[in-house]
Design an enzyme around this catalytic site. Structure first.
Site, PDB file in Angstrom:
ATOM      1  N   GLU A 132      -1.724   0.876 -10.084  1.00 60.92           N
ATOM      2  CA  GLU A 132      -1.160   0.044 -11.140  1.00 60.92           C
ATOM      3  C   GLU A 132       0.232  -0.487 -10.772  1.00 60.92           C
ATOM      4  O   GLU A 132       0.509  -1.657 -10.944  1.00 60.92           O
ATOM      5  CB  GLU A 132      -1.101   0.869 -12.433  1.00 60.92           C
ATOM      6  N   ASP A 133       1.087   0.390 -10.302  1.00 57.12           N
ATOM      7  CA  ASP A 133       2.465  -0.018 -10.009  1.00 57.12           C
ATOM      8  C   ASP A 133       2.756  -0.126  -8.520  1.00 57.12           C
ATOM      9  O   ASP A 133       3.753  -0.717  -8.123  1.00 57.12           O
ATOM     10  CB  ASP A 133       3.458   0.987 -10.623  1.00 57.12           C
TER      11      ASP A 133
END
Ligand code: MN
Length: 494
Positions: free
Chosen positions: A80-81
């Site tokens: 996600e990041d």
């Protein structure tokens, strides 16, 4: 070595303390993977991103989670990041780890937006669906949320409010239902000042006088008690605590207390954690020799008579240092159960097999415990539905009219009331509907028009080749998927 590497090495040592067979090679690999994926990234606090990852892992180590969970936690933000791809995680760390990582991501995308009961229930429902696959998702998410709440002061005000509300209303509730009381208390306390700043200030102000010398007092009581326990050859760990602001605030609002702090008798507490049950009673004797028990408030022996939720501990209220103090006495196992809930079960299962290899732990988790999680979850849902308190606080219709049923592998499906095994089959896959011969519910053959109820484990008995669905099925199926699937197949076969 960088600061982060040193921190990680220390964490690994802590893992070894409770799980000597932990696969540290795997953990190191995950750490390195995460370091690369988050390279150069910073958090809003200005810290390198990997700091956040390590803090999340630290919390999970405190809960004594298994290696798979820790691996997934190290990787939880890499897709996600970070710069990682799901395929890489699958290839390097396997399907199980990937599923937890993706589960955490999915849960993170569920936000409590709005304040109606319907939104609340829908949010909770979505989370449960994600979690049901593997409850370890919740633990990683709880640890993640705890660390995010600890650094919430750097966020803009609207985010602070949103996150705090979610933490208080959703995550603290999840933690409570899973018996992770520690996480519940931490989250409530962190959220409290953001959501109710005035109330928070009021509690802080009114307890000032009581808490001013609390640490000094607690330290003195602790050392006295430690000395006496040692004399009696009792190996007990002693922890002192001040009542946390959020639970105190809740208590102060009770009509019989009505903000009178003199009526709160557990502002200060000592907890004695022993190895054996007999030592609990010996310790109780020592406590009462040191400090007089408060008449009428008395001793509660929840070891001999556990609370309905299984909580075990001896509580006594004593006069100490000019005030009243609560002393709680329990064994290590009771303590783990009380603070870490479901997590404690897993650790217990893991520690029972101390001499088996880490590989077997994993097997134990994926095969034996998967259904346990499912059962745990089902029990939890039932409790939620049965709980009068809960029903009073929210409209629970949305849940009551749904059935959460499970595949033999533990996948969860959300079906309406009166759904049948045929509905289930079409929910799993349209194609499965074309292979139905029969159905087993909880291991027993049942008629195809049986009504499923929450918690059922449904298995479709399949034919070798596609078959024509029966026209009669249309009389009892309730879902659109099933109706459409059957009609379509009938038309094709005509
Ligand atoms: Mn995170």
């Amino acid at each position: 070595m960088s600061q982060e590497d040193i921190t990680f090495q220390k964490l690994l040592k802590n893992v070894k303390l409770y799980n000597p067979n932990a696969d540290t090679k795997l953990l190191k690999k995950a750490y390195e993977f995460a370091s690369i994926a988050h390279h150069g990234q910073k958090r809003r606090t200005g810290d390198p991103f990997i700091f956040h990852i390590l803090e999340v892992v630290r919390i999970l180590i405190h809960w004594e989670m298994d290696t798979t969970t820790l691996t997934a936690a190290l990787l939880h933000d890499t897709i996600e990041d970070g710069a990682a791809k799901r395929e890489d995680i699958k290839e390097e760390f396997g399907e199980e780890v990937l599923e937890i990582v993706e589960g955490v991501t999915k849960v993170s995308k569920v936000h409590l937006k709005g304040s109606t009961d319907e939104i609340f229930i829908e949010t909770l429902r979505k989370m449960i669906l994600v979690m049901a696959k593997d409850l370890r998702v919740v633990f990683v998410k709880l640890a993640d949320r705890i660390h995010n709440m600890r650094t919430l002061d750097v966020m803009p005000q609207d985010k602070q409010l949103e996150k705090s509300r979610e933490s208080l209303e959703i995550y603290a509730l999840l933690a409570e239902r899973l018996g992770v009381r520690e996480a519940k208390a931490i989250l409530e306390n962190l959220a409290f000042p953001y959501i109710y700043p005035d109330e928070y200030a009021r509690v802080v102000k009114s307890t000032k006088k009581y808490f001013e010398n609390a640490d000094k007092h607690l330290a003195k009581f602790q050392s006295t008690l430690r000395r006496e326990l040692k004399k009696a050859k009792i190996n007990g760990e002693i922890v002192g605590r001040k009542k946390n602001y959020y639970s105190l605030w809740k208590k102060l609002q009770r009509p019989n207390i009505d903000w009178d702090l003199e009526k709160v008798h557990d502002l200060l507490a000592l907890r004695i954690i022993t190895a054996e049950v007999t030592e609990c009673y010996q310790a109780l004797g020592i406590v009462h020799k040191l400090w007089k028990p408060v008449p009428h408030l008395g001793v509660s022996d929840f070891i001999a008579q556990p609370k309905p939720n299984g909580y075990q501990s001896i509580h006594t209220k004593v006069f100490a240092g000019g005030g009243i103090m609560e002393v709680q006495i329990r064994t290590r196992a009771m303590h783990e159960q009380a603070e870490h809930g479901v997590a404690a079960h897993w650790h217990y299962a893991e520690s029972k097999s101390k001499d088996v290899k880490e590989k077997d732990f994993k097997k134990g988790f994926s095969v034996d415990n998967k259904l346990n999680w499912v059962q745990e979850l089902v029990k939890w849902q039932k409790e939620m539905i049965d709980s009068k308190e809960f029903l009073d606080s929210v409209k629970f219709d949305a849940f009551q009219h749904r059935n959460f049923v499970f595949s033999p592998k533990g996948d969860v499906y959300d079906l309406p009331r009166s759904a049948t095994p045929v509905d289930f089959a079409y929910q799993v896959h349209t194609d499965l509907g074309n292979y139905i011969i029969g159905a087993k519910v909880n291991g027993k053959m049942v008629p195809l028009d049986s009504k499923l109820v929450s918690g059922d484990i449904v298995e479709i008995v399949k034919s070798r080749h596609p078959r024509k669905p029966s026209q009669d099925w249309l009389k009892f199926v309730v879902t659109t998927q099933a109706k459409n699937g059957i009609s379509k197949s009938l038309r094709k076969n005509r």
